[in-house]
Design an enzyme around this catalytic site. Sequence first.
Site, PDB file in Angstrom:
ATOM      1  CG  ASP A   1      -7.520   7.283  -3.511  1.00 16.89           C
ATOM      2  OD1 ASP A   1      -7.916   6.136  -3.806  1.00 16.89           O
ATOM      3  OD2 ASP A   1      -7.396   7.674  -2.344  1.00 16.89           O
TER       4      ASP A   1
ATOM      5  CG  HIS B   1      -4.584  -1.138  -2.986  1.00 18.26           C
ATOM      6  ND1 HIS B   1      -4.988  -1.345  -1.687  1.00 18.26           N
ATOM      7  CD2 HIS B   1      -5.356  -0.122  -3.461  1.00 18.26           C
ATOM      8  CE1 HIS B   1      -5.957  -0.487  -1.380  1.00 18.26           C
ATOM      9  NE2 HIS B   1      -6.197   0.263  -2.443  1.00 18.26           N
TER      10      HIS B   1
END
Length: 256
Positions: A97, A170
């Site tokens: 992330d 995404h």
Amino acid sequence: PSACLSCVVGIGSDLWDRLAIKGRPQELKPFTPIKGAVHSAPATPGDLLFHIRAERHDFCFEFERILLDTLGAAATVIDEVSGFRYFDARDLLGFVDGTANPVGPDLPAATLVGDEDPTFAGGSYVVVQKYVHNLPAWEGVSAAEQEAIVGRTKLDNIEIDDDDKVQKSHKSLATITDGNGVEHDILRGNMPFGNAGQKEFGTYFIGYSRKLWVTEKMLERMYVGEPVGKHDRLLDFSTPLTGTTFFAPSRQTLQA
């Protein structure tokens, strides 16, 4: 110093008004709820944000204890989340992330208000959302499909090009460019959180930006879709419980 203890303070739009603070950040406003055809992002009230970070959990705990003792009855805790580092900066879905976070000179340019709002230069807009994941459903999806949804390979974190596809990943939906083709970044301070015994698995999204519209546009693309109707498929497995916007003043402004 070795613990790298820090705390960022964010002030919500409503509290800013109630305290009658002189001046106001140009873009500060309450979080705007987003309603897509399939998924929605709720807006939840919040006056103060304390983003506490350290290399040791005991430092975070002790700082929070002192902070809340000092505030006393003047403030009520609405939500408290303790995040943790998960392997090599991965979320609980198994992907790294914050790969696209700005670094070096790009970092202040993307996150700190500048000459466009000189009274509040050095501050930052902060949007937070608390997401919970349906891990059993996610684990029922093949690794290849997970990678197509996220837009990066799972093992070695290599970007996947899907610019020519109608259903964007995404990664692509969260990439914001303006009318001149200039890409605008935000700083993601996301952290995993959870309680295995309670079957709670989540990601706490914390987005710092110089311009609030950048984060808002990113979320709009995720929920509404680009093109419209092609929402971020990560939302099929991740549900937002909160959504709040704050302005984090510079230390000098906060002290004043």
